[in-house]
Motif scaffolding. Structure first.
Motif, PDB file in Angstrom:
ATOM      1  N   THR A  67      28.108  87.194  41.230  1.00  0.00           N
ATOM      2  CA  THR A  67      28.732  85.877  41.168  1.00  0.00           C
ATOM      3  C   THR A  67      28.631  85.185  42.525  1.00  0.00           C
ATOM      4  O   THR A  67      28.383  83.982  42.601  1.00  0.00           O
ATOM      5  CB  THR A  67      30.207  86.009  40.752  1.00  0.00           C
ATOM      6  N   THR A  68      28.810  85.943  43.596  1.00  0.00           N
ATOM      7  CA  THR A  68      28.719  85.364  44.935  1.00  0.00           C
ATOM      8  C   THR A  68      27.317  84.822  45.209  1.00  0.00           C
ATOM      9  O   THR A  68      27.158  83.726  45.760  1.00  0.00           O
ATOM     10  CB  THR A  68      29.078  86.420  45.994  1.00  0.00           C
ATOM     11  N   GLN A  69      26.293  85.570  44.803  1.00  0.00           N
ATOM     12  CA  GLN A  69      24.919  85.075  44.979  1.00  0.00           C
ATOM     13  C   GLN A  69      24.688  83.806  44.169  1.00  0.00           C
ATOM     14  O   GLN A  69      24.036  82.865  44.629  1.00  0.00           O
ATOM     15  CB  GLN A  69      23.906  86.158  44.574  1.00  0.00           C
ATOM     16  N   PHE A  70      25.238  83.775  42.942  1.00  0.00           N
ATOM     17  CA  PHE A  70      25.119  82.565  42.126  1.00  0.00           C
ATOM     18  C   PHE A  70      25.778  81.389  42.835  1.00  0.00           C
ATOM     19  O   PHE A  70      25.200  80.296  42.933  1.00  0.00           O
ATOM     20  CB  PHE A  70      25.768  82.798  40.750  1.00  0.00           C
ATOM     21  N   GLU A  71      26.987  81.604  43.342  1.00  0.00           N
ATOM     22  CA  GLU A  71      27.722  80.506  43.974  1.00  0.00           C
ATOM     23  C   GLU A  71      27.042  80.040  45.264  1.00  0.00           C
ATOM     24  O   GLU A  71      27.038  78.849  45.581  1.00  0.00           O
ATOM     25  CB  GLU A  71      29.176  80.925  44.204  1.00  0.00           C
ATOM     26  N   THR A  72      26.465  80.988  45.994  1.00  0.00           N
ATOM     27  CA  THR A  72      25.722  80.614  47.208  1.00  0.00           C
ATOM     28  C   THR A  72      24.525  79.735  46.851  1.00  0.00           C
ATOM     29  O   THR A  72      24.257  78.722  47.510  1.00  0.00           O
ATOM     30  CB  THR A  72      25.245  81.878  47.942  1.00  0.00           C
ATOM     31  N   LEU A  73      23.822  80.111  45.789  1.00  0.00           N
ATOM     32  CA  LEU A  73      22.686  79.310  45.342  1.00  0.00           C
ATOM     33  C   LEU A  73      23.146  77.913  44.920  1.00  0.00           C
ATOM     34  O   LEU A  73      22.499  76.908  45.250  1.00  0.00           O
ATOM     35  CB  LEU A  73      21.973  80.010  44.178  1.00  0.00           C
ATOM     36  N   MET A  74      24.280  77.842  44.210  1.00  0.00           N
ATOM     37  CA  MET A  74      24.736  76.532  43.733  1.00  0.00           C
ATOM     38  C   MET A  74      25.237  75.655  44.886  1.00  0.00           C
ATOM     39  O   MET A  74      25.083  74.433  44.843  1.00  0.00           O
ATOM     40  CB  MET A  74      25.823  76.694  42.665  1.00  0.00           C
ATOM     41  N   THR A  75      25.807  76.275  45.926  1.00  0.00           N
ATOM     42  CA  THR A  75      26.190  75.500  47.109  1.00  0.00           C
ATOM     43  C   THR A  75      24.949  74.897  47.758  1.00  0.00           C
ATOM     44  O   THR A  75      24.933  73.720  48.141  1.00  0.00           O
ATOM     45  CB  THR A  75      26.931  76.413  48.112  1.00  0.00           C
ATOM     46  N   TRP A  76      23.898  75.707  47.843  1.00  0.00           N
ATOM     47  CA  TRP A  76      22.631  75.212  48.384  1.00  0.00           C
ATOM     48  C   TRP A  76      22.083  74.077  47.504  1.00  0.00           C
ATOM     49  O   TRP A  76      21.635  73.040  48.000  1.00  0.00           O
ATOM     50  CB  TRP A  76      21.626  76.360  48.453  1.00  0.00           C
ATOM     51  N   MET A  77      22.170  74.263  46.177  1.00  0.00           N
ATOM     52  CA  MET A  77      21.624  73.260  45.262  1.00  0.00           C
ATOM     53  C   MET A  77      22.413  71.947  45.350  1.00  0.00           C
ATOM     54  O   MET A  77      21.838  70.857  45.329  1.00  0.00           O
ATOM     55  CB  MET A  77      21.639  73.823  43.834  1.00  0.00           C
ATOM     56  N   ARG A  78      23.745  72.054  45.463  1.00  0.00           N
ATOM     57  CA  ARG A  78      24.569  70.838  45.622  1.00  0.00           C
ATOM     58  C   ARG A  78      24.144  70.069  46.866  1.00  0.00           C
ATOM     59  O   ARG A  78      24.097  68.841  46.866  1.00  0.00           O
ATOM     60  CB  ARG A  78      26.049  71.219  45.765  1.00  0.00           C
ATOM     61  N   THR A  79      23.830  70.806  47.935  1.00  0.00           N
ATOM     62  CA  THR A  79      23.398  70.158  49.173  1.00  0.00           C
ATOM     63  C   THR A  79      22.061  69.451  48.971  1.00  0.00           C
ATOM     64  O   THR A  79      21.855  68.340  49.490  1.00  0.00           O
ATOM     65  CB  THR A  79      23.292  71.202  50.305  1.00  0.00           C
ATOM     66  N   GLU A  80      21.162  70.076  48.229  1.00  0.00           N
ATOM     67  CA  GLU A  80      19.869  69.428  47.943  1.00  0.00           C
ATOM     68  C   GLU A  80      20.075  68.129  47.160  1.00  0.00           C
ATOM     69  O   GLU A  80      19.419  67.123  47.418  1.00  0.00           O
ATOM     70  CB  GLU A  80      18.963  70.379  47.149  1.00  0.00           C
ATOM     71  N   PHE A  81      21.010  68.148  46.197  1.00  0.00           N
ATOM     72  CA  PHE A  81      21.311  66.917  45.451  1.00  0.00           C
ATOM     73  C   PHE A  81      21.921  65.861  46.383  1.00  0.00           C
ATOM     74  O   PHE A  81      21.562  64.688  46.309  1.00  0.00           O
ATOM     75  CB  PHE A  81      22.241  67.214  44.261  1.00  0.00           C
ATOM     76  N   LEU A  82      22.826  66.294  47.244  1.00  0.00           N
ATOM     77  CA  LEU A  82      23.457  65.338  48.173  1.00  0.00           C
ATOM     78  C   LEU A  82      22.417  64.676  49.071  1.00  0.00           C
ATOM     79  O   LEU A  82      22.544  63.494  49.406  1.00  0.00           O
ATOM     80  CB  LEU A  82      24.512  66.045  49.023  1.00  0.00           C
ATOM     81  N   ARG A  83      21.390  65.452  49.463  1.00  0.00           N
ATOM     82  CA  ARG A  83      20.317  64.873  50.277  1.00  0.00           C
ATOM     83  C   ARG A  83      19.613  63.745  49.535  1.00  0.00           C
ATOM     84  O   ARG A  83      18.990  62.880  50.137  1.00  0.00           O
ATOM     85  CB  ARG A  83      19.295  65.959  50.660  1.00  0.00           C
ATOM     86  N   HIS A  84      19.708  63.769  48.194  1.00  0.00           N
ATOM     87  CA  HIS A  84      19.144  62.700  47.365  1.00  0.00           C
ATOM     88  C   HIS A  84      20.240  61.750  46.874  1.00  0.00           C
ATOM     89  O   HIS A  84      20.051  61.049  45.869  1.00  0.00           O
ATOM     90  CB  HIS A  84      18.385  63.305  46.188  1.00  0.00           C
ATOM     91  N   GLU A  85      21.398  61.792  47.540  1.00  0.00           N
ATOM     92  CA  GLU A  85      22.522  60.891  47.239  1.00  0.00           C
ATOM     93  C   GLU A  85      23.057  61.076  45.826  1.00  0.00           C
ATOM     94  O   GLU A  85      23.477  60.126  45.168  1.00  0.00           O
ATOM     95  CB  GLU A  85      22.108  59.434  47.495  1.00  0.00           C
ATOM     96  N   VAL A  86      23.008  62.315  45.361  1.00  0.00           N
ATOM     97  CA  VAL A  86      23.563  62.653  44.049  1.00  0.00           C
ATOM     98  C   VAL A  86      24.678  63.679  44.249  1.00  0.00           C
ATOM     99  O   VAL A  86      24.480  64.696  44.922  1.00  0.00           O
ATOM    100  CB  VAL A  86      22.483  63.249  43.121  1.00  0.00           C
TER     101      VAL A  86
END
Ligand SMILES: [Mg+2]
Length: 186
Positions: A67-86
Motif C-alpha cells: 500500500t505504501t508503494q502504491f501511495e508513493t506512486l500516486m503522490t508522484w502521479m499527483r505531482t505530474e498532474f499538478l505540473r500540467h495544472e490539473v
C-alpha cells in the motif's frame, strides 16, 4: 433535474486510461502516460468535473507491492498532474482480491470493480451527483461499475478489453475523443 448543490465527476480508471497498462505497475519510472491524458483532464476540470481515480489494485492483494508503494506512486502521479495544472480531487483503490489475495487481502469487497463501492464512497466524500457524472475505463469491469452506480455515461477506451462489454457504453479510440465529447456536452 441536475442537482446544483452537488458536483459532477469524471471517474478515471488508472491502468490503461491514465498510463499504459503494463500489469502491476508500482514504480514511477515505469509510468508511460497515455497521449491526451493531461489535455482531457484540463478540459474536464475547466468544465467543472471533479477528477476521481478509481482503481483495482490486486497487486497489493497478491503481495507484489505494498500500500505504501502504491501511495508513493500516486503522490508522484499527483505531482505530474499538478505540473500540467490539473488537480486530482481524490484517488480510491481496492487492494483486495477474492481468490489471489494473501491473508487479510483475500476477500470479496464492495470496492472491487465491477462493484460500485469506490464510486459510492466518492459520491459521499465529495458530494457528487452521480447522474451527471461519467467514467472512462479500459475493461468491462469499469463499465459495469459505472452502470451499477447509475452514472450518466461510461466510455471504454480501446486497447485492453478483448471481449464485448454487456453494459451500455461508448467506445472511443483515444482520450481526445472523450475530450471532444466533453466540449460538445458541457
Ligand atoms: Mg484499467
Amino acid at each position: 433535474m441536475p442537482n446544483k448543490t452537488k458536483s459532477k465527476a469524471l471517474f478515471l480508471d488508472r491502468d490503461g486510461v491514465i498510463n499504459e497498462e503494463i500489469g502491476y505497475l508500482h514504480r514511477p519510472e515505469d509510468v508511460v502516460f497515455l497521449p491526451g491524458i493531461f489535455a482531457l483532464t484540463q478540459t474536464a476540470q475547466r468544465l467543472g468535473y471533479k477528477l476521481v481515480i478509481v482503481t483495482n489494485q490486486s497487486g497489493i492483494a497478491r503481495g507484489l507491492y505494498t500500500t505504501t508503494q502504491f501511495e508513493t506512486l500516486m503522490t508522484w502521479m499527483r505531482t505530474e498532474f499538478l505540473r500540467h495544472e490539473v488537480t486530482l480531487d481524490a484517488v480510491y483503490h481496492c487492494p483486495y482480491h477474492p481468490t489471489h489475495g494473501i491473508g487479510d487481502f483475500k476477500r470479496e469487497h464492495e470496492d472491487r470493480k465491477p462493484s460500485p463501492g469506490m464510486i459510492h464512497r466518492a459520491a459521499r466524500d465529495l458530494n457528487l451527483d452521480l447522474s451527471q457524472s461519467i467514467l472512462i475505463g479500459d475493461r468491462c469491469s469499469d463499465i459495469a461499475a459505472a452502470t451499477a452506480a447509475g452514472l450518466h455515461q461510461a466510455f471504454l477506451i480501446a486497447g485492453t478489453e478483448q471481449t464485448p462489454c454487456p453494459h451500455p457504453h461508448k467506445k472511443i479510440a483515444s482520450l481526445s475523443e472523450l475530450e471532444t465529447w466533453l466540449k460538445l456536452n458541457p
